[in-house]
Motif scaffolding. Structure first.
Motif, PDB file in Angstrom:
ATOM      1  N   LYS A 175     -11.427  -1.208   9.223  1.00 53.94           N
ATOM      2  CA  LYS A 175     -10.518  -1.420  10.526  1.00 53.94           C
ATOM      3  C   LYS A 175     -10.976  -2.004  11.672  1.00 53.94           C
ATOM      4  O   LYS A 175     -10.739  -2.917  11.868  1.00 53.94           O
ATOM      5  CB  LYS A 175     -10.243   0.257  10.576  1.00 53.94           C
ATOM      6  CG  LYS A 175      -9.576   0.925   9.051  1.00 53.94           C
ATOM      7  CD  LYS A 175      -9.229   2.354   9.178  1.00 53.94           C
ATOM      8  CE  LYS A 175      -8.964   2.918   7.997  1.00 53.94           C
ATOM      9  NZ  LYS A 175      -7.532   2.650   7.561  1.00 53.94           N
ATOM     10  N   TYR A 184     -11.285  10.631   1.464  1.00 50.56           N
ATOM     11  CA  TYR A 184     -10.810   9.541   0.718  1.00 50.56           C
ATOM     12  C   TYR A 184     -11.721   8.164   1.157  1.00 50.56           C
ATOM     13  O   TYR A 184     -12.278   8.264   2.398  1.00 50.56           O
ATOM     14  CB  TYR A 184      -9.421   9.253   1.269  1.00 50.56           C
ATOM     15  CG  TYR A 184      -8.847   7.760   0.650  1.00 50.56           C
ATOM     16  CD1 TYR A 184      -8.569   6.761   1.389  1.00 50.56           C
ATOM     17  CD2 TYR A 184      -8.391   7.709  -0.777  1.00 50.56           C
ATOM     18  CE1 TYR A 184      -8.137   5.511   0.968  1.00 50.56           C
ATOM     19  CE2 TYR A 184      -7.788   6.627  -1.084  1.00 50.56           C
ATOM     20  CZ  TYR A 184      -7.704   5.294  -0.398  1.00 50.56           C
ATOM     21  OH  TYR A 184      -7.194   4.332  -0.718  1.00 50.56           O
ATOM     22  N   HIS A 185     -12.114   7.560   0.250  1.00 47.34           N
ATOM     23  CA  HIS A 185     -13.127   6.509   0.406  1.00 47.34           C
ATOM     24  C   HIS A 185     -12.560   5.087  -0.281  1.00 47.34           C
ATOM     25  O   HIS A 185     -13.259   4.375  -0.605  1.00 47.34           O
ATOM     26  CB  HIS A 185     -14.505   6.769  -0.216  1.00 47.34           C
ATOM     27  CG  HIS A 185     -14.891   8.248   0.129  1.00 47.34           C
ATOM     28  ND1 HIS A 185     -15.486   8.448   1.504  1.00 47.34           N
ATOM     29  CD2 HIS A 185     -15.013   9.408  -0.581  1.00 47.34           C
ATOM     30  CE1 HIS A 185     -15.710   9.688   1.865  1.00 47.34           C
ATOM     31  NE2 HIS A 185     -15.601  10.162   0.645  1.00 47.34           N
ATOM     32  N   GLY A 186     -11.143   5.005  -0.399  1.00 49.49           N
ATOM     33  CA  GLY A 186     -10.766   3.762  -1.097  1.00 49.49           C
ATOM     34  C   GLY A 186     -10.376   4.053  -2.446  1.00 49.49           C
ATOM     35  O   GLY A 186     -10.507   5.344  -2.724  1.00 49.49           O
ATOM     36  N   ASN A 197      -8.243  11.719   6.426  1.00 53.57           N
ATOM     37  CA  ASN A 197      -7.469  11.459   5.444  1.00 53.57           C
ATOM     38  C   ASN A 197      -6.566  12.697   4.810  1.00 53.57           C
ATOM     39  O   ASN A 197      -5.662  12.243   4.079  1.00 53.57           O
ATOM     40  CB  ASN A 197      -8.055  10.730   4.384  1.00 53.57           C
ATOM     41  CG  ASN A 197      -8.371   9.178   4.638  1.00 53.57           C
ATOM     42  OD1 ASN A 197      -7.449   8.122   4.719  1.00 53.57           O
ATOM     43  ND2 ASN A 197      -9.583   8.916   4.951  1.00 53.57           N
ATOM     44  N   SER A 251       0.828  -1.174   0.245  1.00 54.43           N
ATOM     45  CA  SER A 251      -0.102   0.023   0.064  1.00 54.43           C
ATOM     46  C   SER A 251       0.824   1.202   0.039  1.00 54.43           C
ATOM     47  O   SER A 251       1.774   1.143   0.859  1.00 54.43           O
ATOM     48  CB  SER A 251      -0.965   0.141   0.996  1.00 54.43           C
ATOM     49  OG  SER A 251      -1.994   1.033   1.125  1.00 54.43           O
ATOM     50  N   GLY A 263     -12.463  -1.618   3.196  1.00 54.06           N
ATOM     51  CA  GLY A 263     -13.108  -0.436   3.400  1.00 54.06           C
ATOM     52  C   GLY A 263     -13.631   0.155   1.780  1.00 54.06           C
ATOM     53  O   GLY A 263     -14.572   0.639   1.489  1.00 54.06           O
ATOM     54  N   THR A 264     -12.467  -0.258   0.906  1.00 46.64           N
ATOM     55  CA  THR A 264     -12.987  -0.010  -0.500  1.00 46.64           C
ATOM     56  C   THR A 264     -14.042  -0.763  -0.872  1.00 46.64           C
ATOM     57  O   THR A 264     -14.946  -0.249  -1.549  1.00 46.64           O
ATOM     58  CB  THR A 264     -11.556  -0.205  -1.288  1.00 46.64           C
ATOM     59  OG1 THR A 264     -10.543   0.626  -1.021  1.00 46.64           O
ATOM     60  CG2 THR A 264     -11.688  -0.255  -2.918  1.00 46.64           C
ATOM     61  N   ILE A 292     -13.043   4.813   9.382  1.00 39.24           N
ATOM     62  CA  ILE A 292     -11.907   5.212  10.256  1.00 39.24           C
ATOM     63  C   ILE A 292     -12.771   5.513  11.742  1.00 39.24           C
ATOM     64  O   ILE A 292     -12.541   5.203  12.569  1.00 39.24           O
ATOM     65  CB  ILE A 292     -11.084   6.482  10.066  1.00 39.24           C
ATOM     66  CG1 ILE A 292     -10.060   6.081   8.930  1.00 39.24           C
ATOM     67  CG2 ILE A 292     -10.432   7.172  10.956  1.00 39.24           C
ATOM     68  CD1 ILE A 292      -9.111   7.382   8.663  1.00 39.24           C
ATOM     69  N   GLU A 319     -16.779  11.451   4.571  1.00 34.88           N
ATOM     70  CA  GLU A 319     -16.379  10.869   5.798  1.00 34.88           C
ATOM     71  C   GLU A 319     -17.103  12.035   6.703  1.00 34.88           C
ATOM     72  O   GLU A 319     -16.421  13.312   6.657  1.00 34.88           O
ATOM     73  CB  GLU A 319     -14.886  11.257   5.767  1.00 34.88           C
ATOM     74  CG  GLU A 319     -13.804  10.233   4.892  1.00 34.88           C
ATOM     75  CD  GLU A 319     -12.363  10.588   5.242  1.00 34.88           C
ATOM     76  OE1 GLU A 319     -11.871  11.293   4.213  1.00 34.88           O
ATOM     77  OE2 GLU A 319     -11.777  10.220   6.233  1.00 34.88           O
TER      78      GLU A 319
HETATM   79  P1  KE4 Z   1      -9.381   0.147   2.759  1.00 33.74           P
HETATM   80  O1  KE4 Z   1      -9.562  -0.329   1.188  1.00 33.74           O
HETATM   81  O2  KE4 Z   1      -7.886   0.698   2.753  1.00 33.74           O
HETATM   82  O3  KE4 Z   1      -9.364  -1.052   3.718  1.00 33.74           O
HETATM   83  O4  KE4 Z   1     -10.476   1.266   3.228  1.00 33.74           O
HETATM   84  C1  KE4 Z   1     -10.342   2.365   2.357  1.00 33.74           C
HETATM   85  C2  KE4 Z   1     -10.916   3.658   3.031  1.00 33.74           C
HETATM   86  C3  KE4 Z   1     -12.270   3.884   2.949  1.00 33.74           C
HETATM   87  N1  KE4 Z   1     -12.496   5.150   3.832  1.00 33.74           N
HETATM   88  C4  KE4 Z   1     -11.817   5.509   4.661  1.00 33.74           C
HETATM   89  C5  KE4 Z   1     -12.552   6.774   5.317  1.00 33.74           C
HETATM   90  C6  KE4 Z   1     -10.470   5.242   4.803  1.00 33.74           C
HETATM   91  O5  KE4 Z   1      -9.558   6.044   5.396  1.00 33.74           O
HETATM   92  C7  KE4 Z   1      -9.981   4.265   3.725  1.00 33.74           C
HETATM   93  C8  KE4 Z   1      -8.474   3.894   4.116  1.00 33.74           C
HETATM   94  N2  KE4 Z   1      -7.816   4.504   4.918  1.00 33.74           N
HETATM   95  C9  KE4 Z   1      -6.272   4.520   4.821  1.00 33.74           C
HETATM   96  C10 KE4 Z   1      -5.463   5.461   5.777  1.00 33.74           C
HETATM   97  N3  KE4 Z   1      -6.190   6.709   6.256  1.00 33.74           N
HETATM   98  C11 KE4 Z   1      -5.684   3.337   4.579  1.00 33.74           C
HETATM   99  C12 KE4 Z   1      -4.268   3.227   4.394  1.00 33.74           C
HETATM  100  C13 KE4 Z   1      -3.711   2.762   3.191  1.00 33.74           C
HETATM  101  O6  KE4 Z   1      -4.050   3.188   2.139  1.00 33.74           O
HETATM  102  O7  KE4 Z   1      -2.474   2.060   3.202  1.00 33.74           O
END
Ligand code: KE4
Length: 440
Positions: A272, A149-151, A216, A28, A122-123, A247, A211
């Motif tokens: 998370k 940021y939402h993935g 982010n 990542s 999360g994505t 988050i 969010e």
């Molecule tokens: P993941 O796909 O990384 O599990 O979740 C995406 C995501 C969706 N929504 C929010 C509000 C998020 O913060 C995230 C992912 N957060 C980041 C860091 N703030 C993950 C760390 C990374 O990208 O390695």
């Protein structure tokens, strides 16, 4: 660097090997230390609030795997739950009691969620929630906010178009312009910027994803009335509201920001904490809307490892500990203690530093005396100065997120002595920052 710190030779050689077989040496991007420079530390183990790198250096961890480890690393109850689950097998691709238990607890805790579907990140959660909103409203356009940021789904890697209220443009190569066009980018804390889109794209907007407390691009606080105003505005125009609480969910309250402020979004997304450190995401909300999801409805969504029983039990154990330890008042107390000790030790504003905190989430804005109210408005100097603070902390055994745009997390494993040590190191690091005007 404190005397006991060893130079990161093993991390350096592992990083070289990693770069030969993994793009950028990481799985990542933010982990590559691109935002702060230097060699990413390869972590050998974690316990409580401490992590140890492959060179044997110990750190008090405030990144906590970007949020999941609210109980700390290797919490005995989570490890026990994983061990007993994994002895029965790792995955069946069939329903298990574990997902029912976690879904029941989640729906009990989170008022706006009548039903939930588990996924593996999360994505996936935000992607699925947006497809559901589009299928339910039979509309195509979505609104997101600059800096949120939402993935990494294609249509979420989008920045504001050139003019106000115009179509979005991609922030990543590989995202077709036509796809980016389905995303409109508004300004957080500005209901007018959302209203303009509803006027310009009447009856075409399926949902707004937000969010509720952006974390982010710094930690940005919602202005009075913004979130409820956003919900009202969307409902006035037949659009759904998705709170992306990947988050903040199970972190700022047992029902996230929605629970903290008594708000009722139509859909919510999680990640998370809900997986206790294993890969889990989830989306859920109003039952009428959730019925549109396959196999009941026409909106397709699927996943081989969705609801994985081992991950479910890790998440369930995490929520059970949060419940039994009266976690949320504990987390607020520790967050407040950390902030007051730091403000006692140094007048942040005298060093061009501001701090935002919501419960156990904190962020240092190093670009001036006040944190911005718009997540896309962080001063470029902030990132440059953060680099200095990050490495001062790292050299002194404090592990912050390796990016000035990311937040810090305090968890139940951070004791008073850990917080005191962090305050001492951070106050010293802030004192050593180059003055605002001088940093590059
Ligand atoms: P993941 O796909 O990384 O599990 O979740 C995406 C995501 C969706 N929504 C929010 C509000 C998020 O913060 C995230 C992912 N957060 C980041 C860091 N703030 C993950 C760390 C990374 O990208 O390695």
């Amino acid at each position: 660097m404190t005397a006991s710190m060893k130079s990161p030779e093993k991390s350096e050689s592992l990083f070289k090997r990693a770069q030969a077989v993994i793009p950028g040496g990481v799985d990542s991007p933010v982990r590559a230390f691109g935002g702060v420079g230097g060699t990413p530390r390869f972590i050998a183990k974690g316990e409580g609030c401490q992590i140890v790198d492959v060179d044997g250096n110990k750190y008090i961890d405030f990144c906590m795997s970007w949020g999941p480890l609210i109980l700390g690393h290797a919490h005995p109850k989570v490890i026990d739950a994983i061990q007993s689950a994994i002895k029965k097998g790792t995955s069946f691709g069939a329903p298990t009691e574990a997902e029912v238990l976690l879904a029941e607890k989640l729906c009990r805790w989170v008022g706006p969620v009548d039903q939930v579907r588990f996924v593996s990140s999360g994505t996936e959660a935000t992607m699925s929630a947006i497809r559901l909103a589009r299928g339910y409203t039979e509309r195509d356009l979505i609104i997101k906010f600059a800096g949120c940021y939402h993935g990494h789904a294609d249509y979420l890697l989008v920045q504001a178009g050139s003019g106000l209220a115009t179509f979005g443009t991609p922030t990543s190569s590989g995202v077709p312009a036509d796809v980016a066009k389905s995303t409109l980018v508004a300004k957080y804390n500005s209901l007018d910027s959302v209203k303009t889109y509803f006027e310009n794209f009447k009856d075409q907007i399926a949902c707004v994803i937000v969010e509720p407390i952006p974390a982010n691009s710094g930690l940005i606080l919602p202005e009075q009335g913004f979130l409820q105003g956003l919900i009202d505005l969307c409902h006035e125009h037949g659009a759904l509201v998705i709170f992306d609480e990947v988050i903040t969910g199970f972190r700022v309250s047992r029902a996230g920001v929605a629970g903290k402020y008594g708000l009722t979004p139509d859909l919510m997304t999680f990640g998370k904490v809900i997986g206790g450190g294993l890969p889990v995401g989830a989306f859920g909300g109003n039952k009428k809307i959730m019925q549109k999801i396959a196999p009941l409805g026409s909106v397709y969504q699927a996943g081989t490892l969705s609801g994985n029983p081992v991950a479910m039990m890790a998440g369930l154990a995490t929520l059970e500990v949060l419940e039994s330890e009266n976690a949320y008042s504990q987390l607020e107390k520790r967050g407040a203690a950390f902030e007051s000790m730091l403000r006692e030790a140094i007048t942040l504003e005298d060093h061009g530093v501001a701090m935002n905190r919501v419960g156990s989430i904190f962020w240092f804005c190093l670009g001036g005396k006040q944190c911005p109210t718009d997540p896309s408005a962080i001063a470029p100097q902030s990132a440059a100065r953060y680099r200095e603070l990050f490495h001062h902390a790292l050299d002194n055994g404090i592990y912050l997120a390796p990016s000035g745009f990311e937040v810090g997390f305090i968890g139940l494993a951070h004791g008073e002595s850990d917080l005191k040590r962090a305050v001492e190191v951070l106050a010293d690091g802030i004192r050593r920052l180059p003055p605002l005007e001088q940093s590059a």
